[in-house]
Enzyme design. Sequence first.
Site, mmCIF file in Angstrom:
data_model
loop_
_atom_site.group_PDB
_atom_site.id
_atom_site.type_symbol
_atom_site.label_atom_id
_atom_site.label_comp_id
_atom_site.label_asym_id
_atom_site.label_seq_id
_atom_site.Cartn_x
_atom_site.Cartn_y
_atom_site.Cartn_z
ATOM 1 C CG ASP A 43 -0.164 -0.055 2.742
ATOM 2 O OD1 ASP A 43 0.904 -0.139 2.600
ATOM 3 O OD2 ASP A 43 -0.911 0.328 3.514
ATOM 4 C CD GLU A 44 5.256 3.856 2.397
ATOM 5 O OE1 GLU A 44 5.955 5.015 2.365
ATOM 6 O OE2 GLU A 44 5.014 3.078 3.100
#
Length: 428
Positions: free
Chosen positions: A124-125
Amino acid sequence: MDCFYASCERLREPALREEPVVVGMGYEAGETFGAVATASYEAREYGVESAQPISQALERLPRAAEATAEGNESESGSESESETDADTVGHYRPVDLEFYREVAGEVKEILHDSADVVREVSIDEAYLDVTDRTSWDRGPDGERTLAEGYARHVKQRIAREVGVPASVGVASNMSTAKIASDHDKPDGLVVVEPGRVAEFLAPLPVESVHGIGPVTADRLGEMGIETAGGLADADPAELRSAFGSRGPELRDRARGVDDREVTPTGRPKSLSRESAFAEATESAAEKRERVAALAADVASRAQNRGATYRTIGIKAVLPPYDINTRERSLSGPVDDPDLVESVALELLAEFEDDAVRKLGVRVSNLSFADGEQARLDGWEGAETAEDAETAEAAGDGGRRSDERDGRRRAGRPSGRGQASLDQFDESE
Protein backbone atom coordinates in the site's frame (compact mmCIF):
# COMPACT_ATOMS: atom_id res chain seq x y z
CA MET A 1 -2.95 4.31 0.65
CA ASP A 2 -5.11 5.33 3.62
CA CYS A 3 -6.02 2.49 6.04
CA PHE A 4 -5.75 0.27 2.99
CA TYR A 5 -7.26 -2.94 4.36
CA ALA A 6 -10.23 -1.04 5.79
CA SER A 7 -10.62 0.85 2.50
CA CYS A 8 -10.74 -2.45 0.63
CA GLU A 9 -13.43 -3.77 2.96
CA ARG A 10 -15.44 -0.61 2.34
CA LEU A 11 -14.98 -1.11 -1.37
CA ARG A 12 -16.96 -4.34 -1.27
CA GLU A 13 -19.25 -3.21 1.56
CA PRO A 14 -20.18 0.43 0.82
CA ALA A 15 -22.35 0.50 3.95
CA LEU A 16 -19.12 0.55 5.98
CA ARG A 17 -18.12 3.99 4.69
CA GLU A 18 -17.66 6.45 7.54
CA GLU A 19 -18.23 3.60 10.02
CA PRO A 20 -15.54 2.35 12.45
CA VAL A 21 -13.85 -0.59 10.69
CA VAL A 22 -11.28 -2.91 12.27
CA VAL A 23 -9.42 -5.49 10.18
CA GLY A 24 -7.70 -8.28 12.05
CA MET A 25 -8.16 -11.74 13.44
CA GLY A 26 -9.06 -13.31 16.75
CA TYR A 27 -12.69 -12.37 17.27
CA GLU A 28 -14.24 -15.32 15.45
CA ALA A 29 -15.78 -18.20 17.39
CA GLY A 30 -13.17 -20.58 18.74
CA GLU A 31 -10.23 -18.21 18.35
CA THR A 32 -8.48 -17.14 21.51
CA PHE A 33 -5.72 -14.88 20.22
CA GLY A 34 -5.45 -12.12 17.68
CA ALA A 35 -4.47 -8.57 16.93
CA VAL A 36 -5.51 -5.59 14.83
CA ALA A 37 -4.02 -5.35 11.34
CA THR A 38 -5.45 -1.91 10.67
CA ALA A 39 -8.17 0.37 11.99
CA SER A 40 -10.05 3.07 10.13
CA TYR A 41 -9.73 6.63 11.36
CA GLU A 42 -13.20 6.36 12.86
CA ALA A 43 -12.10 3.33 14.89
CA ARG A 44 -8.93 5.09 16.02
CA GLU A 45 -11.06 7.70 17.72
CA TYR A 46 -11.98 4.97 20.21
CA GLY A 47 -8.35 4.06 20.87
CA VAL A 48 -8.12 1.12 18.48
CA GLU A 49 -4.66 0.87 16.91
CA SER A 50 -2.66 -1.43 14.67
CA ALA A 51 -0.86 -4.33 16.39
CA GLN A 52 -3.17 -3.96 19.38
CA PRO A 53 -4.48 -7.19 20.92
CA ILE A 54 -7.95 -7.83 19.61
CA SER A 55 -9.24 -8.28 23.15
CA GLN A 56 -8.24 -4.72 23.96
CA ALA A 57 -9.78 -3.42 20.74
CA LEU A 58 -13.07 -5.12 21.59
CA GLU A 59 -13.05 -3.53 25.06
CA ARG A 60 -12.68 -0.09 23.53
CA LEU A 61 -14.95 -0.65 20.56
CA PRO A 62 -17.49 -3.50 20.89
CA ARG A 63 -18.16 -5.57 17.82
CA ALA A 64 -21.36 -4.55 16.02
CA ALA A 65 -22.71 -8.08 15.68
CA GLU A 66 -22.18 -8.80 19.36
CA ALA A 67 -23.78 -5.53 20.39
CA THR A 68 -26.82 -6.30 18.23
CA ALA A 69 -27.16 -9.78 19.69
CA GLU A 70 -26.99 -8.42 23.21
CA GLY A 71 -29.63 -5.84 22.31
CA ASN A 72 -31.97 -8.53 20.96
CA GLU A 73 -31.63 -10.56 24.15
CA SER A 74 -32.45 -7.59 26.35
CA GLU A 75 -36.11 -7.04 27.19
CA SER A 76 -35.56 -3.53 28.47
CA GLY A 77 -33.91 -0.34 27.27
CA SER A 78 -35.07 2.77 25.53
CA GLU A 79 -34.75 3.67 21.87
CA SER A 80 -32.17 6.32 22.75
CA GLU A 81 -30.01 3.68 24.43
CA SER A 82 -30.12 1.55 21.27
CA GLU A 83 -29.07 4.51 19.18
CA THR A 84 -26.18 5.16 21.55
CA ASP A 85 -25.04 1.55 21.23
CA ALA A 86 -25.18 1.86 17.44
CA ASP A 87 -22.85 4.84 17.62
CA THR A 88 -20.25 3.03 19.69
CA VAL A 89 -19.77 -0.27 17.88
CA GLY A 90 -17.19 -1.28 15.31
CA HIS A 91 -17.38 -3.47 12.25
CA TYR A 92 -14.73 -6.20 12.52
CA ARG A 93 -13.55 -8.02 9.42
CA PRO A 94 -10.95 -10.79 8.97
CA VAL A 95 -7.89 -10.18 6.83
CA ASP A 96 -8.51 -11.16 3.20
CA LEU A 97 -5.11 -10.65 1.65
CA GLU A 98 -6.01 -12.18 -1.70
CA PHE A 99 -8.67 -9.50 -2.16
CA TYR A 100 -6.35 -6.73 -0.95
CA ARG A 101 -3.70 -7.86 -3.44
CA GLU A 102 -6.21 -7.65 -6.26
CA VAL A 103 -7.07 -4.08 -5.29
CA ALA A 104 -3.41 -3.19 -4.82
CA GLY A 105 -2.67 -4.60 -8.25
CA GLU A 106 -5.16 -2.20 -9.80
CA VAL A 107 -3.57 0.71 -7.95
CA LYS A 108 -0.07 -0.33 -9.00
CA GLU A 109 -1.12 -0.52 -12.63
CA ILE A 110 -2.05 3.17 -12.39
CA LEU A 111 1.23 4.01 -10.66
CA HIS A 112 3.33 2.27 -13.28
CA ASP A 113 1.32 3.97 -15.98
CA SER A 114 1.94 7.32 -14.30
CA ALA A 115 5.71 7.12 -13.76
CA ASP A 116 8.71 5.62 -15.49
CA VAL A 117 10.30 4.63 -12.17
CA VAL A 118 8.22 3.17 -9.34
CA ARG A 119 9.58 1.85 -6.07
CA GLU A 120 6.97 -0.36 -4.41
CA VAL A 121 7.63 -0.26 -0.69
CA SER A 122 4.73 -2.51 0.28
CA ILE A 123 1.24 -3.53 -0.70
CA ASP A 124 0.00 0.00 0.00
CA GLU A 125 2.91 2.40 -0.44
CA ALA A 126 5.22 3.44 -3.27
CA TYR A 127 7.57 6.17 -4.44
CA LEU A 128 7.24 7.55 -7.97
CA ASP A 129 9.90 9.49 -9.84
CA VAL A 130 7.95 11.77 -12.20
CA THR A 131 10.81 14.13 -13.03
CA ASP A 132 10.47 13.45 -16.75
CA ARG A 133 6.68 13.84 -16.78
CA THR A 134 6.09 17.11 -14.98
CA SER A 135 7.86 20.12 -13.47
CA TRP A 136 7.75 22.81 -10.79
CA ASP A 137 6.56 25.38 -13.34
CA ARG A 138 3.23 27.13 -12.70
CA GLY A 139 0.12 26.24 -14.62
CA PRO A 140 -2.05 28.67 -16.60
CA ASP A 141 -3.66 30.01 -13.41
CA GLY A 142 -0.25 30.92 -12.02
CA GLU A 143 -1.11 29.36 -8.66
CA ARG A 144 -0.62 25.61 -8.85
CA THR A 145 2.53 23.93 -10.04
CA LEU A 146 2.35 21.39 -12.82
CA ALA A 147 3.67 18.84 -10.31
CA GLU A 148 0.63 19.43 -8.09
CA GLY A 149 -1.70 19.03 -11.04
CA TYR A 150 -0.01 15.78 -12.03
CA ALA A 151 -0.24 14.42 -8.49
CA ARG A 152 -3.92 15.34 -8.34
CA HIS A 153 -4.43 13.51 -11.65
CA VAL A 154 -2.83 10.31 -10.25
CA LYS A 155 -4.82 10.59 -7.04
CA GLN A 156 -8.10 11.07 -8.87
CA ARG A 157 -7.39 8.14 -11.17
CA ILE A 158 -6.96 5.86 -8.16
CA ALA A 159 -10.20 7.11 -6.61
CA ARG A 160 -12.14 6.93 -9.87
CA GLU A 161 -10.80 3.67 -11.31
CA VAL A 162 -10.18 1.66 -8.14
CA GLY A 163 -12.42 3.35 -5.59
CA VAL A 164 -10.03 3.63 -2.63
CA PRO A 165 -8.47 6.80 -1.17
CA ALA A 166 -4.79 7.67 -1.36
CA SER A 167 -2.70 10.38 0.26
CA VAL A 168 0.04 11.86 -1.92
CA GLY A 169 3.11 13.83 -0.98
CA VAL A 170 5.06 15.70 -3.65
CA ALA A 171 8.59 16.96 -3.08
CA SER A 172 12.02 17.07 -4.65
CA ASN A 173 13.37 14.14 -2.60
CA MET A 174 12.15 10.88 -1.10
CA SER A 175 12.16 11.67 2.62
CA THR A 176 10.31 14.98 2.23
CA ALA A 177 7.76 13.38 -0.09
CA LYS A 178 7.21 10.65 2.50
CA ILE A 179 6.64 13.22 5.27
CA ALA A 180 4.29 15.17 3.00
CA SER A 181 2.25 12.05 2.25
CA ASP A 182 1.64 11.55 5.98
CA HIS A 183 0.94 15.21 6.70
CA ASP A 184 -2.73 15.47 5.77
CA LYS A 185 -4.24 11.99 6.01
CA PRO A 186 -6.70 10.71 5.03
CA ASP A 187 -7.22 11.53 1.38
CA GLY A 188 -4.56 14.24 1.44
CA LEU A 189 -2.43 15.97 -1.16
CA VAL A 190 0.54 17.98 0.12
CA VAL A 191 3.02 19.65 -2.22
CA VAL A 192 6.33 20.96 -0.90
CA GLU A 193 8.07 23.10 -3.49
CA PRO A 194 11.89 23.13 -3.46
CA GLY A 195 12.14 26.61 -1.93
CA ARG A 196 9.73 25.75 0.89
CA VAL A 197 11.22 22.50 2.18
CA ALA A 198 12.91 23.93 5.28
CA GLU A 199 9.88 26.09 6.08
CA PHE A 200 7.57 23.07 5.78
CA LEU A 201 9.69 20.75 7.91
CA ALA A 202 10.81 23.09 10.70
CA PRO A 203 7.63 23.14 12.88
CA LEU A 204 6.84 19.43 12.54
CA PRO A 205 7.37 17.14 15.54
CA VAL A 206 10.68 15.34 15.31
CA GLU A 207 8.98 11.95 14.94
CA SER A 208 7.60 13.15 11.60
CA VAL A 209 11.09 12.88 10.11
CA HIS A 210 11.35 9.70 8.07
CA GLY A 211 13.43 7.21 10.03
CA ILE A 212 12.59 8.41 13.54
CA GLY A 213 10.45 6.15 15.70
CA PRO A 214 9.26 6.54 19.29
CA VAL A 215 12.52 5.45 20.95
CA THR A 216 14.68 7.82 18.92
CA ALA A 217 12.14 10.62 19.36
CA ASP A 218 12.24 10.14 23.14
CA ARG A 219 16.00 10.22 23.17
CA LEU A 220 16.09 13.36 21.04
CA GLY A 221 13.56 14.88 23.43
CA GLU A 222 15.95 14.25 26.31
CA MET A 223 18.52 16.18 24.27
CA GLY A 224 16.08 19.08 24.01
CA ILE A 225 15.21 18.38 20.37
CA GLU A 226 11.44 18.33 19.84
CA THR A 227 10.95 19.52 16.25
CA ALA A 228 12.42 18.87 12.84
CA GLY A 229 13.75 22.43 12.92
CA GLY A 230 15.50 21.71 16.20
CA LEU A 231 17.04 18.59 14.72
CA ALA A 232 18.12 20.51 11.63
CA ASP A 233 19.94 23.02 13.86
CA ALA A 234 21.48 20.43 16.18
CA ASP A 235 25.22 19.91 16.51
CA PRO A 236 26.22 17.13 14.06
CA ALA A 237 28.99 15.97 16.40
CA GLU A 238 26.53 15.60 19.27
CA LEU A 239 24.14 13.63 17.06
CA ARG A 240 26.93 11.37 15.85
CA SER A 241 27.96 10.73 19.44
CA ALA A 242 24.41 9.77 20.37
CA PHE A 243 23.33 7.85 17.26
CA GLY A 244 26.47 7.03 15.31
CA SER A 245 26.54 7.71 11.57
CA ARG A 246 22.75 7.67 11.56
CA GLY A 247 22.63 10.93 13.56
CA PRO A 248 23.90 13.26 10.79
CA GLU A 249 21.71 11.40 8.29
CA LEU A 250 18.60 12.16 10.33
CA ARG A 251 19.73 15.78 10.63
CA ASP A 252 20.01 15.97 6.84
CA ARG A 253 16.49 14.63 6.43
CA ALA A 254 15.22 17.22 8.92
CA ARG A 255 16.89 19.87 6.74
CA GLY A 256 15.27 18.42 3.64
CA VAL A 257 18.53 17.01 2.30
CA ASP A 258 18.20 13.55 0.76
CA ASP A 259 20.07 12.58 -2.39
CA ARG A 260 18.75 9.03 -2.69
CA GLU A 261 17.40 8.09 -6.09
CA VAL A 262 14.08 6.35 -6.55
CA THR A 263 15.08 2.90 -7.70
CA PRO A 264 12.87 -0.05 -8.64
CA THR A 265 12.29 -2.30 -5.67
CA GLY A 266 14.84 -5.05 -5.16
CA ARG A 267 14.52 -8.11 -3.02
CA PRO A 268 15.11 -7.53 0.69
CA LYS A 269 17.73 -9.36 2.73
CA SER A 270 15.51 -9.45 5.79
CA LEU A 271 11.94 -8.78 6.86
CA SER A 272 11.08 -7.48 10.29
CA ARG A 273 8.54 -5.76 12.52
CA GLU A 274 8.83 -3.68 15.66
CA SER A 275 6.25 -2.45 18.13
CA ALA A 276 6.72 -0.17 21.14
CA PHE A 277 4.75 -0.31 24.38
CA ALA A 278 3.18 2.88 25.66
CA GLU A 279 5.20 2.27 28.84
CA ALA A 280 7.91 -0.28 29.58
CA THR A 281 6.29 -3.52 30.72
CA GLU A 282 7.47 -6.42 32.84
CA SER A 283 4.39 -8.50 32.07
CA ALA A 284 5.50 -11.78 30.55
CA ALA A 285 2.05 -12.29 29.03
CA GLU A 286 2.09 -8.88 27.32
CA LYS A 287 5.57 -9.47 25.93
CA ARG A 288 4.73 -12.94 24.65
CA GLU A 289 1.49 -11.74 23.08
CA ARG A 290 3.27 -8.91 21.29
CA VAL A 291 6.10 -11.11 20.01
CA ALA A 292 3.64 -13.74 18.82
CA ALA A 293 1.73 -11.12 16.82
CA LEU A 294 4.92 -9.68 15.35
CA ALA A 295 6.24 -13.14 14.47
CA ALA A 296 3.03 -14.01 12.66
CA ASP A 297 3.15 -10.73 10.76
CA VAL A 298 6.76 -11.22 9.65
CA ALA A 299 6.16 -14.82 8.62
CA SER A 300 3.10 -13.78 6.62
CA ARG A 301 5.07 -11.12 4.78
CA ALA A 302 7.70 -13.69 3.90
CA GLN A 303 5.00 -16.01 2.56
CA ASN A 304 3.51 -13.20 0.51
CA ARG A 305 6.88 -12.49 -1.11
CA GLY A 306 7.62 -16.15 -1.73
CA ALA A 307 10.62 -15.99 0.60
CA THR A 308 12.13 -18.65 2.81
CA TYR A 309 14.53 -17.81 5.66
CA ARG A 310 17.43 -19.37 7.50
CA THR A 311 17.60 -17.09 10.54
CA ILE A 312 14.97 -15.99 13.06
CA GLY A 313 15.67 -13.24 15.56
CA ILE A 314 14.18 -10.80 18.02
CA LYS A 315 15.01 -7.31 19.22
CA ALA A 316 14.34 -6.14 22.78
CA VAL A 317 14.79 -2.54 23.85
CA LEU A 318 15.20 -2.20 27.62
CA PRO A 319 14.94 1.12 29.47
CA PRO A 320 16.39 3.56 28.95
CA TYR A 321 17.73 2.66 25.45
CA ASP A 322 19.49 -0.67 25.81
CA ILE A 323 19.06 -2.41 22.47
CA ASN A 324 19.56 -6.18 22.41
CA THR A 325 19.18 -8.62 19.56
CA ARG A 326 19.13 -12.39 19.65
CA GLU A 327 18.93 -14.77 16.71
CA ARG A 328 19.02 -18.44 15.86
CA SER A 329 20.15 -20.02 12.59
CA LEU A 330 18.37 -23.00 11.08
CA SER A 331 19.77 -25.95 9.16
CA GLY A 332 18.18 -24.71 5.95
CA PRO A 333 15.66 -22.28 4.47
CA VAL A 334 12.10 -22.69 5.70
CA ASP A 335 8.65 -21.17 5.37
CA ASP A 336 7.06 -21.99 8.72
CA PRO A 337 5.06 -19.33 10.61
CA ASP A 338 4.67 -21.58 13.65
CA LEU A 339 8.43 -22.03 13.81
CA VAL A 340 9.01 -18.29 13.65
CA GLU A 341 6.69 -17.81 16.60
CA SER A 342 8.16 -20.63 18.69
CA VAL A 343 11.76 -19.56 18.11
CA ALA A 344 10.95 -15.92 18.78
CA LEU A 345 9.23 -16.83 22.04
CA GLU A 346 12.19 -19.00 23.07
CA LEU A 347 14.56 -16.11 22.43
CA LEU A 348 12.26 -13.79 24.34
CA ALA A 349 12.54 -15.99 27.45
CA GLU A 350 15.91 -14.40 28.19
CA PHE A 351 14.09 -11.13 28.85
CA GLU A 352 11.24 -12.67 30.84
CA ASP A 353 12.11 -10.77 34.02
CA ASP A 354 13.13 -7.51 32.36
CA ALA A 355 11.08 -4.40 31.75
CA VAL A 356 10.86 -4.05 27.98
CA ARG A 357 10.11 -0.88 26.09
CA LYS A 358 10.01 -2.22 22.55
CA LEU A 359 10.07 -5.58 20.79
CA GLY A 360 10.83 -6.68 17.26
CA VAL A 361 10.95 -9.89 15.24
CA ARG A 362 13.09 -10.48 12.16
CA VAL A 363 13.65 -13.23 9.62
CA SER A 364 16.83 -12.98 7.56
CA ASN A 365 19.14 -14.83 5.19
CA LEU A 366 16.22 -14.85 2.78
CA SER A 367 16.00 -17.01 -0.28
CA PHE A 368 13.60 -16.46 -3.17
CA ALA A 369 14.60 -19.53 -5.15
CA ASP A 370 11.81 -21.86 -6.18
CA GLY A 371 11.88 -25.39 -4.89
CA GLU A 372 11.42 -27.34 -1.73
CA GLN A 373 12.33 -25.82 1.56
CA ALA A 374 14.69 -27.61 3.89
CA ARG A 375 13.39 -30.38 6.10
CA LEU A 376 14.32 -29.58 9.67
CA ASP A 377 15.06 -32.39 12.07
CA GLY A 378 16.68 -30.01 14.53
CA TRP A 379 18.82 -26.92 14.84
CA GLU A 380 22.12 -26.64 13.08
CA GLY A 381 24.58 -23.90 13.74
CA ALA A 382 22.36 -22.31 16.37
CA GLU A 383 23.77 -19.01 17.43
CA THR A 384 22.90 -16.16 19.72
CA ALA A 385 24.11 -12.64 19.07
CA GLU A 386 23.77 -9.35 20.85
CA ASP A 387 23.73 -6.19 18.82
CA ALA A 388 24.65 -2.98 20.59
CA GLU A 389 23.76 -0.71 17.70
CA THR A 390 21.30 2.07 18.41
CA ALA A 391 19.70 2.02 14.99
CA GLU A 392 15.91 2.17 15.03
CA ALA A 393 13.61 1.37 12.21
CA ALA A 394 11.72 3.95 10.27
CA GLY A 395 8.07 4.15 11.13
CA ASP A 396 5.57 4.33 8.34
CA GLY A 397 2.41 6.24 8.60
CA GLY A 398 0.59 4.43 6.10
CA ARG A 399 1.99 2.55 6.94
CA ARG A 400 3.41 2.04 6.91
CA SER A 401 1.60 1.50 5.33
CA ASP A 402 -0.56 -0.02 6.39
CA GLU A 403 3.19 -1.50 6.59
CA ARG A 404 1.49 -5.37 5.74
CA ASP A 405 1.74 -8.35 3.57
CA GLY A 406 0.63 -11.90 4.22
CA ARG A 407 -2.47 -13.75 5.30
CA ARG A 408 -2.86 -13.99 9.04
CA ARG A 409 -2.65 -17.36 10.74
CA ALA A 410 -3.85 -18.38 14.18
CA GLY A 411 -5.82 -15.21 14.69
CA ARG A 412 -3.11 -12.66 14.04
CA PRO A 413 -3.16 -9.75 11.60
CA SER A 414 -1.14 -9.21 8.52
CA GLY A 415 -0.13 -6.02 6.91
CA ARG A 416 2.92 -3.89 6.69
CA GLY A 417 2.85 -0.82 8.74
CA GLN A 418 -0.73 -0.34 8.79
CA ALA A 419 -1.14 2.95 10.55
CA SER A 420 0.42 2.80 13.99
CA LEU A 421 2.63 -0.27 13.71
CA ASP A 422 6.30 0.60 14.31
CA GLN A 423 8.63 -1.35 12.12
CA PHE A 424 12.10 -2.03 10.84
CA ASP A 425 12.93 -0.83 7.36
CA GLU A 426 13.34 -3.70 4.97
CA SER A 427 17.05 -4.26 4.43
CA GLU A 428 17.80 -3.95 0.76
